[in-house]
Design an enzyme around this catalytic site. Structure first.
Site, PDB file in Angstrom:
ATOM      1  N   HIS A  37       2.812  27.366 -28.128  1.00  6.35           N
ATOM      2  CA  HIS A  37       2.878  27.102 -26.684  1.00  6.35           C
ATOM      3  C   HIS A  37       2.768  25.687 -26.256  1.00  6.35           C
ATOM      4  CE1 HIS A  37      -1.390  26.785 -27.698  1.00  6.35           C
ATOM      5  NE2 HIS A  37      -1.484  25.877 -26.598  1.00  6.35           N
ATOM      6  N   HIS A 121       4.163  18.844 -25.777  1.00  4.18           N
ATOM      7  CA  HIS A 121       4.407  19.203 -26.781  1.00  4.18           C
ATOM      8  C   HIS A 121       4.045  20.546 -27.301  1.00  4.18           C
ATOM      9  CE1 HIS A 121       0.073  18.191 -27.354  1.00  4.18           C
ATOM     10  NE2 HIS A 121       0.262  18.933 -28.289  1.00  4.18           N
TER      11      HIS A 121
END
Length: 191
Positions: A37, A121
């Site tokens: 995620h 990220h």
């Protein structure tokens, strides 16, 4: 207590591309597909009333849908040693807006301001002192490109720590472009 974070879940095609680069670092603890995620805000452990207030504050958040794109890889260090490798998410002004609105919602319910710089990220692996070198992996994945994908929602997750790693349960999904999702209070059974 509820251990929470707010994130964006990439679609299956993006997850497949990220799973494909999860190899080549000895001793790395690669994240499972269910764990991949993009974090918007780590909340941490909060009592149920604060969790419910946060769920409601996020439901009032308005932001338009947008697209994201993975471009390259990187790593985080702690005390001069790599502790995580990740896929870089290309900067996007709409992501910045959503991130700042999530941060504002967190502060509205009394959470302290996040002081770390936001680096979009997707964590691919966690590393320990026994993990092998990462330079070869970074060199081979540095040109990683995944086609852009539409972001149409974000999620409030509850994290459960376990021996095999964390399990992330979606608590509430919030569609972008809307202001009322009728947030469901954080009251899970069986945990």
């Amino acid at each position: 207590m509820h251990r929470l974070f707010v994130g964006i879940r990439p679609p299956p095609a993006v997850l497949d591309a990220l799973i494909d680069v999860q190899d080549g670092i000895e001793g790395a603890r690669w994240q499972s597909e269910e764990q991949l995620h993009l974090t918007l805000r780590f909340v941490g452990e909060v009592e149920r009333p604060v969790a419910n207030e946060l769920a409601e504050a996020l439901a009032d958040l308005a932001a338009p849908p947008f697209t994201l794109e993975v471009a390259g890889t990187g790593h985080f260090e702690r005390k001069g040693r790599p502790h995580a490798v990740w896929a870089h998410v290309r900067p996007n002004p709409s992501l910045d807006v959503l991130h700042s609105r999530v941060e504002r919602a967190c502060q509205q319910v009394g959470l302290p301001r996040e002081t770390r710089r936001y680096v979009p990220h997707v964590t691919l692996a966690r590393l320990s002192g026994g993990s092998g070198p990462i330079h070869g992996w970074l060199a081979s994945t540095g040109t990683l490109r995944v086609p852009a994908w539409p972001v149409t929602d974000f999620v409030l997750y509850e994290s459960h720590l376990g021996k095999a790693g964390s399990i992330y349960d979606p608590v509430v999904t919030y569609p972008l472009g809307a202001t009322d999702t009728s947030a469901v209070p954080v009251s899970r059974t069986g945990r």
